[in-house]
Motif scaffolding. Structure first.
Motif, short mmCIF file in Angstrom:
data_model
loop_
_atom_site.label_atom_id
_atom_site.label_comp_id
_atom_site.label_asym_id
_atom_site.label_seq_id
_atom_site.Cartn_x
_atom_site.Cartn_y
_atom_site.Cartn_z
N THR A 37 0.77 -0.95 0.18
CA THR A 37 0.31 -0.03 -0.25
C THR A 37 1.25 1.56 -0.12
OG1 THR A 37 -1.85 -0.89 0.69
CG2 THR A 37 -1.78 1.25 1.08
N GLY A 38 1.90 1.55 0.70
CA GLY A 38 2.86 1.94 0.90
C GLY A 38 3.31 2.85 -0.69
N VAL A 39 4.45 1.72 -1.08
CA VAL A 39 4.37 1.77 -2.54
C VAL A 39 3.68 1.95 -3.47
CG1 VAL A 39 5.70 0.67 -4.62
CG2 VAL A 39 6.31 0.20 -1.98
N MET A 40 2.47 1.79 -3.26
CA MET A 40 0.91 2.21 -4.58
C MET A 40 0.65 3.43 -3.93
SD MET A 40 -0.29 0.47 -6.12
CE MET A 40 -0.03 -2.26 -6.33
N ILE A 41 0.78 4.35 -2.87
CA ILE A 41 0.73 5.12 -2.92
C ILE A 41 1.79 6.14 -3.32
CG2 ILE A 41 0.35 7.39 -0.84
CD1 ILE A 41 -1.38 5.20 0.81
N LEU A 42 2.98 5.80 -2.89
CA LEU A 42 3.94 6.73 -3.34
C LEU A 42 3.88 6.59 -4.77
CD1 LEU A 42 7.36 5.01 -1.62
CD2 LEU A 42 6.04 7.62 -1.47
N LEU A 43 3.67 5.88 -5.66
CA LEU A 43 2.78 5.57 -7.84
C LEU A 43 2.18 6.17 -8.07
CD1 LEU A 43 3.94 4.26 -9.70
CD2 LEU A 43 2.30 2.77 -9.22
N GLN A 44 1.43 6.59 -7.33
CA GLN A 44 0.21 7.59 -7.33
C GLN A 44 0.61 8.83 -6.80
OE1 GLN A 44 -3.32 7.04 -4.41
NE2 GLN A 44 -4.72 8.25 -5.90
N SER A 45 1.09 8.76 -5.95
CA SER A 45 2.43 10.75 -5.57
C SER A 45 2.60 10.56 -7.23
CB SER A 45 2.70 10.76 -4.36
OG SER A 45 4.18 10.21 -4.77
N SER A 46 3.24 10.27 -7.54
CA SER A 46 3.60 10.45 -8.81
C SER A 46 3.26 10.17 -10.06
CB SER A 46 5.24 9.41 -9.33
OG SER A 46 5.85 9.41 -7.68
N TYR A 47 2.26 9.95 -10.55
CA TYR A 47 1.40 9.02 -11.20
C TYR A 47 0.46 10.38 -11.84
CZ TYR A 47 -0.91 6.52 -15.47
OH TYR A 47 -1.46 6.34 -16.96
N GLN A 48 -0.83 10.56 -10.67
CA GLN A 48 -1.38 11.14 -10.51
C GLN A 48 -2.37 12.59 -10.29
OE1 GLN A 48 -4.09 7.38 -9.42
NE2 GLN A 48 -4.94 7.38 -11.45
N ALA A 49 -0.76 13.07 -8.66
CA ALA A 49 -1.71 13.51 -7.89
C ALA A 49 -0.74 14.68 -8.06
CB ALA A 49 -1.17 13.29 -6.43
N SER A 50 -1.87 16.27 -7.82
CA SER A 50 -1.06 17.08 -8.10
C SER A 50 -0.59 17.67 -6.90
CB SER A 50 -2.92 18.46 -7.19
OG SER A 50 -2.67 18.58 -6.25
N PRO A 51 0.43 18.78 -7.32
CA PRO A 51 1.40 18.97 -6.30
C PRO A 51 1.38 19.13 -5.05
CG PRO A 51 2.06 20.85 -8.21
CD PRO A 51 0.13 19.62 -7.94
N ASP A 52 -0.04 19.61 -4.78
CA ASP A 52 -0.79 20.00 -3.07
C ASP A 52 -0.55 18.76 -3.17
OD1 ASP A 52 -0.48 22.05 -2.79
OD2 ASP A 52 -2.62 23.03 -3.45
N ASP A 53 -1.71 17.68 -2.98
CA ASP A 53 -1.96 16.36 -3.24
C ASP A 53 -0.86 14.98 -2.72
OD1 ASP A 53 -4.83 17.15 -2.74
OD2 ASP A 53 -5.14 16.05 -5.23
N ALA A 54 0.10 15.45 -3.64
CA ALA A 54 1.73 15.37 -3.28
C ALA A 54 2.01 14.37 -2.61
CB ALA A 54 2.76 15.29 -4.65
#
Length: 98
Positions: free
Chosen positions: A61-78
């Motif tokens: 889950t932690g790795v997937m969250i890091l992936l999501q922060s790089s792939y889909q998130a806005s800078p604030d959400d990242a």
């Protein structure tokens, strides 16, 4: 090569096409590398359960969250996602330097 498969990552991110596979693989490799560095480990392989061949769910889950922060998130959400990833990964952290 990642421990987490590109198929698992795509399912987690709700990606249903193959056009981004090379980019996703790069980001997934980076997320696993970042997680292992945060944990103070050379790689996440030490955490793989030999019976199942899988990482602990909270590490995945932690790795997937890091992936999501790089792939889909806005800078604030990242930033928020990266903090959430650290919460999931922290119980497995070694060598705190204290």
């Amino acid at each position: 090569m990642s421990i987490i498969t590109i198929e698992q990552a795509k399912q987690n991110l709700n990606v249903f096409h193959d056009e981004d596979d090379a980019n996703l693989q790069l980001l997934l490799d980076g997320a696993e590398d970042e997680a292992s560095q945060y944990l103070g480990m050379e790689s996440l392989n030490a955490l793989v359960d030999q019976a199942t061949g899988k990482l602990p769910a909270s590490v995945t889950t932690g790795v997937m969250i890091l992936l999501q922060s790089s792939y889909q998130a806005s800078p604030d959400d990242a930033l928020k996602l990266r903090n959430a990833a650290e919460i999931k990964l922290t119980p497995y952290r070694i060598g705190w330097g204290i």
